[in-house]
Design a protein around this motif. Structure first.
Motif, short mmCIF file in Angstrom:
data_model
loop_
_atom_site.label_atom_id
_atom_site.label_comp_id
_atom_site.label_asym_id
_atom_site.label_seq_id
_atom_site.Cartn_x
_atom_site.Cartn_y
_atom_site.Cartn_z
N UNK A 1 35.30 45.30 50.65
CA UNK A 1 34.74 45.10 49.36
C UNK A 1 36.04 44.62 49.01
N UNK A 2 36.14 43.36 48.23
CA UNK A 2 37.39 42.71 47.70
C UNK A 2 36.84 42.32 46.18
N UNK A 3 37.67 42.24 45.12
CA UNK A 3 37.64 41.53 43.98
C UNK A 3 39.14 40.79 43.83
N UNK A 4 38.78 39.49 43.30
CA UNK A 4 40.04 38.84 43.15
C UNK A 4 39.74 37.51 42.36
N UNK A 5 40.61 37.01 41.78
CA UNK A 5 40.51 35.60 41.39
C UNK A 5 41.71 34.81 41.67
#
Length: 85
Positions: free
Chosen positions: A8-12
């Motif tokens: 699971x990864x979150x980024x922009x």
């Protein structure tokens, strides 16, 4: 991630403001290469800003190089705010 290959990864990739902390937005662009079976979920609704602000920011951000093309939309339940020029 093994044995189930859960990750699971979150980024922009457009959040280059954190470069002073040695953050590298290019890392996000390499994730599909490093994880070819990746399922990507885009969070494309902005709940904070009015459409005029989102549109103006997208015009600026669209000039960034090495980024995913994305279209951010406003929360359609928002009330109309002041005009931005």
């Amino acid at each position: 991630a093994k044995p189930y290959n859960n990750l699971f990864m979150v980024g922009d990739d457009d959040q280059s403001i954190y470069g002073f902390r040695r953050s590298e937005s290019e890392i996000m662009l390499h994730v599909p290469v490093d994880f070819p079976n990746l399922k990507r979920v885009e969070l494309d609704i902005n709940y904070r800003c009015h459409k005029d602000i989102i549109d103006a920011s997208q015009r600026v951000i669209s000039h960034n190089e090495n980024r995913y093309a994305k279209k951010i939309s406003p929360d359609t339940t928002q009330k109309k705010a002041g005009k931005v020029e």
